[in-house]
Design a protein around this motif. Sequence first.
Motif, PDB file in Angstrom:
ATOM      1  N   PRO A 194      41.659  38.842  34.097  1.00  0.00           N
ATOM      2  CA  PRO A 194      41.335  37.956  35.449  1.00  0.00           C
ATOM      3  C   PRO A 194      42.831  38.874  36.104  1.00  0.00           C
ATOM      4  N   THR A 195      43.085  38.526  37.080  1.00  0.00           N
ATOM      5  CA  THR A 195      43.806  39.009  38.251  1.00  0.00           C
ATOM      6  C   THR A 195      44.103  38.036  39.376  1.00  0.00           C
ATOM      7  N   THR A 196      44.223  37.600  40.168  1.00  0.00           N
ATOM      8  CA  THR A 196      44.167  36.719  41.465  1.00  0.00           C
ATOM      9  C   THR A 196      43.982  38.016  42.503  1.00  0.00           C
ATOM     10  N   LEU A 197      43.609  37.462  43.413  1.00  0.00           N
ATOM     11  CA  LEU A 197      43.800  38.149  44.915  1.00  0.00           C
ATOM     12  C   LEU A 197      44.965  38.193  45.152  1.00  0.00           C
ATOM     13  N   GLY A 198      46.203  37.094  45.501  1.00  0.00           N
ATOM     14  CA  GLY A 198      47.083  37.218  45.794  1.00  0.00           C
ATOM     15  C   GLY A 198      47.606  37.991  44.883  1.00  0.00           C
ATOM     16  N   ASP A 199      48.129  38.272  44.155  1.00  0.00           N
ATOM     17  CA  ASP A 199      48.756  39.115  43.599  1.00  0.00           C
ATOM     18  C   ASP A 199      48.136  41.003  43.540  1.00  0.00           C
ATOM     19  N   GLU A 200      46.920  40.650  43.168  1.00  0.00           N
ATOM     20  CA  GLU A 200      46.576  42.370  43.782  1.00  0.00           C
ATOM     21  C   GLU A 200      47.362  42.640  45.393  1.00  0.00           C
ATOM     22  N   LEU A 201      47.053  41.868  45.857  1.00  0.00           N
ATOM     23  CA  LEU A 201      47.699  42.817  47.410  1.00  0.00           C
ATOM     24  C   LEU A 201      49.097  42.524  47.655  1.00  0.00           C
ATOM     25  N   ALA A 202      49.873  41.921  46.241  1.00  0.00           N
ATOM     26  CA  ALA A 202      50.686  41.870  46.689  1.00  0.00           C
ATOM     27  C   ALA A 202      51.799  42.902  45.692  1.00  0.00           C
ATOM     28  N   ARG A 203      51.228  43.784  44.911  1.00  0.00           N
ATOM     29  CA  ARG A 203      51.678  44.797  43.687  1.00  0.00           C
ATOM     30  C   ARG A 203      50.289  45.484  43.683  1.00  0.00           C
ATOM     31  N   ASN A 204      49.258  45.621  43.400  1.00  0.00           N
ATOM     32  CA  ASN A 204      48.473  46.390  43.563  1.00  0.00           C
ATOM     33  C   ASN A 204      48.412  47.398  43.943  1.00  0.00           C
ATOM     34  N   PRO A 205      48.695  49.210  43.759  1.00  0.00           N
ATOM     35  CA  PRO A 205      49.497  50.362  44.385  1.00  0.00           C
ATOM     36  C   PRO A 205      48.356  50.931  44.762  1.00  0.00           C
ATOM     37  N   PHE A 206      47.147  50.747  44.885  1.00  0.00           N
ATOM     38  CA  PHE A 206      46.076  50.870  45.273  1.00  0.00           C
ATOM     39  C   PHE A 206      45.534  50.673  47.486  1.00  0.00           C
TER      40      PHE A 206
END
Length: 214
Positions: A194-206
């Motif tokens: 699992p992750t969070t939307l905020g974490d992915e928006l901040a760090r997801n390279p894609f």
Amino acid sequence: MDLVVDRYELGPIGTNCYVVRALRGAEECVVVDPGADAAALRLELARLGTRCAAILVTHTHWDHIGGVADLAAGTGAPVHVSEVEATVLERPDDFYAALGVRIRPHVAEVRLDGDESLELAGISFETLPVPGHSPGHLAFHADGCVFSGDVLFAGGVGRVDLPGGDWETLLGSIRMLADRFPAETVVYSGHGPPTTLGDELARNPFLLELRAAP
């Protein structure tokens, strides 16, 4: 409400299946993406003391639907799937037999367009159309959680090189999720933790394009 979400990695590539309950010890649950091993999953439900009230399918790629028919037959739970992709569940050999993958067919009891509200096992779900990885891909939101299928992962996004995939469409679906839900929304993906939307928006390279957008 604080959902109880149990994650199981099923099938040859460890596709996530989720058992979702309104509270621990709840008599009913919702199963999301039973990709394989329906018999073992039924034993696990018995161990948890819960009954499958509904089956939700995010999309109909083979690794997400391998256990749908057997679980539905064993529990009597209605299957919910996208109207766009229902034919794949009904005639999986037409799509996957050439890959050497045999899946028991099932005619879904409920066909969804997206933007529906569902009351299942005491839980309120919103259905969300999120195409891009597949044409009729759906996500399901409930109580601060999004079951995203193969749209968004921890550190990754869904493939777009399969039939019906499209990068700009996928990015638009992720943008919609980001605009609609708060950063702390928990994302339960089709693969991985699992992750969070905020974490992915901040760090997801894609997602550099989304971070760069005004």
